[in-house]
Scaffold this motif. Structure first.
Motif, short mmCIF file in Angstrom:
data_model
loop_
_atom_site.label_atom_id
_atom_site.label_comp_id
_atom_site.label_asym_id
_atom_site.label_seq_id
_atom_site.Cartn_x
_atom_site.Cartn_y
_atom_site.Cartn_z
N PHE A 16 0.81 -1.22 0.00
CA PHE A 16 0.00 0.00 0.00
C PHE A 16 0.84 1.27 0.00
O PHE A 16 0.42 2.31 -0.52
CB PHE A 16 -0.97 0.01 1.18
CG PHE A 16 -0.33 0.25 2.51
CD1 PHE A 16 -0.18 1.53 3.02
CD2 PHE A 16 0.13 -0.83 3.27
CE1 PHE A 16 0.42 1.75 4.25
CE2 PHE A 16 0.73 -0.61 4.50
CZ PHE A 16 0.87 0.68 4.99
N SER A 17 2.05 1.20 0.58
CA SER A 17 2.90 2.40 0.62
C SER A 17 3.31 2.85 -0.78
O SER A 17 3.61 4.03 -0.99
CB SER A 17 4.14 2.15 1.48
OG SER A 17 4.89 1.06 0.98
N LYS A 20 0.26 4.89 -1.70
CA LYS A 20 -0.07 5.92 -0.72
C LYS A 20 0.56 7.25 -1.08
O LYS A 20 -0.04 8.32 -0.92
CB LYS A 20 0.39 5.47 0.67
CG LYS A 20 0.09 6.46 1.79
CD LYS A 20 0.61 5.94 3.11
CE LYS A 20 0.36 6.93 4.23
NZ LYS A 20 0.92 6.46 5.52
N ASN A 23 -0.90 10.21 -3.16
CA ASN A 23 -1.75 11.22 -2.52
C ASN A 23 -3.12 11.34 -3.19
O ASN A 23 -3.63 12.43 -3.42
CB ASN A 23 -1.05 12.59 -2.52
CG ASN A 23 -1.69 13.56 -1.54
OD1 ASN A 23 -2.20 13.15 -0.49
ND2 ASN A 23 -1.68 14.84 -1.87
N PHE A 46 -3.87 3.24 7.00
CA PHE A 46 -4.18 3.61 5.61
C PHE A 46 -5.64 3.32 5.30
O PHE A 46 -6.31 4.08 4.60
CB PHE A 46 -3.27 2.82 4.65
CG PHE A 46 -3.66 2.95 3.21
CD1 PHE A 46 -3.25 4.05 2.46
CD2 PHE A 46 -4.43 1.96 2.60
CE1 PHE A 46 -3.62 4.17 1.12
CE2 PHE A 46 -4.80 2.08 1.26
CZ PHE A 46 -4.39 3.18 0.52
N LYS A 65 -9.44 9.10 1.67
CA LYS A 65 -8.78 9.89 2.70
C LYS A 65 -9.70 10.14 3.89
O LYS A 65 -10.92 10.16 3.75
CB LYS A 65 -8.37 11.24 2.12
CG LYS A 65 -7.13 11.23 1.27
CD LYS A 65 -6.81 12.67 0.84
CE LYS A 65 -5.50 12.75 0.09
NZ LYS A 65 -5.22 14.15 -0.34
#
Length: 202
Positions: A16-17, A20, A23, A46, A65
């Motif tokens: 996921f990073s 991520k 943005n 997250f 978000k």
């Protein structure tokens, strides 16, 4: 508003990073695990605002978000794989898709089931992994990729990719999938986004 869709090919808790940092306001992720079943603090953070549907450890997730209002419309899928209907900030209507059962035939049936509701919606975005292309129409009867595109166009929905690249369905120049990781077996199938002209600002 930035929207990202990705088939992560499983183990999203470890990946996921990678997305991520894009943005995005909305992530539509195919083949991801349900955050409720994963003991991972980073992934849980997250995935603090999400919807998920699937089987065991693989499914379709929509992650947004913090502060974005995500509401599940809970449209019945009748066993079709996999679909999430939702709204974003009570304004954008979003249908997330991961076609993995009967592929394009499931999408065709889902659209027919909810045709009247879709027809009435404004500000509509449909995106995800369609796993399909019109080059395989002959492998189906009436539930084809081309039939799905025609139905979507009746809602004034058009493919972002094909509009941007000015290409026709089935004649795409950019592959998204390599069968058995072979360059001579490349296809454009995985990432499709259909949007209403009045709803999305490019």
């Amino acid at each position: 508003m930035r929207v990202v869709t990705w088939n992560c090919n499983g183990a999203f808790r470890k990946k996921f990073s990678a997305v991520k940092n894009l943005n995005a306001d909305i992530f539509i992720i195919q083949e991801c695990e349900d955050p409720k079943t994963v003991n991972d603090e980073g992934y849980s953070k997250f995935a603090s605002n999400y919807l998920w549907v699937g089987y065991k450890n693989k499914g379709l997730g929509i992650f947004v978000k913090e502060g974005v209002v995500l509401k599940n419309c809970e449209w019945e899928s009748y066993g079709l794989e996999w679909f999430i209907s939702c709204t974003i900030n009570d304004n954008l209507n979003l249908i997330g898709i991961w076609a993995c059962g009967n592929y394009i035939e499931d999408i065709y049936v889902y659209l027919k089931i909810h045709f009247k509701k879709l027809e009435a919606l404004k500000n509509l975005l449909i995106c995800g992994d369609f796993n399909s292309n019109s080059c395989w129409d002959k492998g189906h009867k009436i539930r084809t990729h081309s039939a799905v595109v025609k139905d979507l166009e009746s809602f004034n929905l058009h493919s972002c990719y094909h509009c941007k690249e000015n290409e026709f369905q089935g004649m795409e120049s950019n592959p998204t999938f390599y069968l058995h990781k072979r360059e001579d077996k490349s296809y454009h199938i995985d990432y499709s986004d259909f949007f209403g002209q009045s709803s999305i600002n490019p």
